[in-house]
Design an enzyme around this catalytic site. Structure first.
Site, PDB file in Angstrom:
ATOM      1  N   LYS A 199     -42.119  32.650  -4.362  1.00 19.39           N
ATOM      2  CA  LYS A 199     -42.012  32.040  -3.035  1.00 19.39           C
ATOM      3  C   LYS A 199     -41.555  33.053  -1.972  1.00 19.39           C
ATOM      4  CE  LYS A 199     -43.711  28.299  -4.635  1.00 19.39           C
ATOM      5  NZ  LYS A 199     -43.127  27.148  -5.294  1.00 19.39           N
TER       6      LYS A 199
HETATM    7  C1  LIG Z   1     -43.307  25.904  -6.249  1.00 22.50           C
HETATM    8  C2  LIG Z   1     -43.509  24.517  -5.750  1.00 22.50           C
HETATM    9  C3  LIG Z   1     -42.611  23.491  -6.059  1.00 22.50           C
HETATM   10  C4  LIG Z   1     -41.531  23.638  -7.086  1.00 22.50           C
HETATM   11  O1  LIG Z   1     -40.611  24.613  -6.785  1.00 22.50           O
HETATM   12  P1  LIG Z   1     -39.531  25.029  -7.905  1.00 22.50           P
HETATM   13  O2  LIG Z   1     -38.485  25.745  -7.129  1.00 22.50           O
HETATM   14  O3  LIG Z   1     -40.266  25.913  -8.863  1.00 22.50           O
HETATM   15  O4  LIG Z   1     -39.045  23.788  -8.534  1.00 22.50           O
HETATM   16  C5  LIG Z   1     -42.773  22.261  -5.442  1.00 22.50           C
HETATM   17  N1  LIG Z   1     -43.774  22.044  -4.593  1.00 22.50           N
HETATM   18  C6  LIG Z   1     -44.684  22.991  -4.285  1.00 22.50           C
HETATM   19  C7  LIG Z   1     -45.762  22.679  -3.303  1.00 22.50           C
HETATM   20  C8  LIG Z   1     -44.592  24.262  -4.880  1.00 22.50           C
HETATM   21  O5  LIG Z   1     -45.512  25.181  -4.617  1.00 22.50           O
END
Ligand SMILES: *Cc1c(COP(=O)(O)O)cnc(C)c1O
Length: 400
Positions: A199
């Site tokens: 991210k």
């Molecule tokens: C990555 C992601 C999540 C989950 O994030 P985590 O921190 O891995 O739990 C939720 N929604 C979307 C759209 C994502 O891309």
């Protein structure tokens, strides 16, 4: 740079790159190494002063009253919804073009997920589709800021105000984004960020719930740590007592100080990361927009996207292959690519229950065309040029 005339690597030709370009890679420097080392040396590695620092910094960065740091965005979505005390049968409207955990969180909190189709340009939840999906049981609207482009929040917020609904945002892609001059995190009642490895800012695993509502923040904090009224830092420091009470059936979702130390460094670098992502997006668009096989992602004039993803859509009508083969050919050229997302109702667990093929035509059509190209601050301009060269090469070979 023009490699169009050469044979495809998938057919034994020389790939555009000699070495693979990763789809995603985090950007860490000396600062992160020092920050983590200092937590190790402090002797306090789990939730403690660094987490408190990151919560203050995060809330400040988006202009929200509270931030609760958690071990994932999935956990943030879960406790945000759990804090709303959904009753059996309560419905939560969200997008079919998201990661499964958005919908799992709704189920875990006891809600019924309801999907509404996305807009053709941004692939974000379509306010008109949301209106059509409203029922007497609707309690929450859960937009996903797809790829880091903020969803069209004002119509959703207005709808929520008129109907007494709560808006919880999946901002997993949108750290650093803004909508009509307001930072994502200051829009709905609760915003959930992800600090997963891929991210925009990362703590390895991690996430945060940001809100102006003190009741939500307090409830989420209690639920995220065993339903206890005080956290370990409060109990184990010299000034803290041993006593605590358990007031709810809680979870174990707390962030560690090791993660928060990374997060503090990454949050400081986030504006620079976003600037670099924007420049890479502009470079990719300049190189790809003229190709008749490629529809490039665009940004609306009133938003600042975080450019977490650079999803192109293939005009497969003009190609002799579909998306899957195109994607494999790009991989053979040593370009890391992915697809965001397989629509929720295509997965076995949700199929039929949340929708059938044909129910969400915009999301389904997008899915058949989508290819996410690499975009991250550690990429060089030369890397971006390799991505462009590979897409143009593969498209040229498959032109009808
Ligand atoms: C990555 C992601 C999540 C989950 O994030 P985590 O921190 O891995 O739990 C939720 N929604 C979307 C759209 C994502 O891309």
């Amino acid at each position: 740079m023009d490699r169009i005339g050469e044979s495809l690597a998938a057919r034994g030709g020389r790939p555009v790159r000699d070495t693979p370009l990763a789809f995603s890679r985090p950007s860490f420097g000396e600062e992160e190494t020092r920050a983590v080392a200092s937590v190790l040396e402090s002797g306090w590695i789990t939730t403690g002063p660094r987490v408190a620092d990151l919560e203050r910094a995060l809330a400040g960065s988006v202009g929200a009253a509270h931030a609760v740091c958690l071990d994932s965005c999935t956990a943030a979505l879960h406790v945000a919804l759990a804090a709303l005390d959904l009753r059996p049968g309560d419905e939560v409207i969200t997008s079919p073009l998201t990661f499964c955990s958005t919908v799992h969180a709704i189920e875990h909190a006891g809600g019924i997920p309801v999907l509404a189709d996305v807009e053709p340009d941004t692939l974000n939840l379509d306010p008109e589709g949301v209106k059509a999906a409203l029922t007497a049981r609707t309690r929450v609207l859960l937009p996903v800021h797809y790829g880091g482009h903020p969803a069209d929040m004002d119509p959703l917020l207005e709808l929520a105000r008129d109907r007494g609904l709560t808006v919880v945002e999946d901002a997993a892609h949108a750290s650093g984004a803004a909508y009509r001059g307001r930072p994502v995190g200051s829009l709905g009642q609760a915003t959930c960020f992800s600090f997963y490895a891929t991210k925009n800012m990362t703590t390895g695993e991690g996430g945060a719930l940001v809100t102006d509502r003190q009741d939500l923040a307090e409830r989420a904090r209690i639920l995220s740590l065993h339903g206890m009224t005080r956290d370990a830092w409060g109990r184990y420091t010299a000034s803290g007592g041993w006593h605590y009470d358990v007031v709810a059936s809680g979870y174990k979702y707390n962030m560690t100080d090791l993660e928060a130390a990374l997060g503090l460094c990454q949050l400081q670098k986030l504006p620079g990361f976003i600037t670099r992502r924007r420049a890479l997006a502009a470079r990719l668009t300049a190189g790809l927009a003229a190709d008749p096989a490629v529809l490039v992602p665009t940004a609306r004039g009133d938003v600042e996207p975080a450019w977490h993803l650079y999803p192109i859509r293939l005009r497969t009508e003009g190609l002799d292959v579909g998306r899957d083969r195109f994607l494999e050919d790009l991989r053979a050229e040593n370009i890391g690519v992915s697809v965001h997302f397989i629509p929720i109702h295509h997965h076995t667990h949700f199929k039929g229950r949340l929708g059938a093929e044909g129910d969400f035509p915009v999301a389904e059509d997008a899915f058949r065309r989508l290819v996410s190209l690499p975009i991250y601050p550690a990429m060089t301009d030369a890397d971006a040029d390799d991505v462009i060269a590979a897409v143009l090469k593969v498209a040229a070979h498959h032109r009808r």
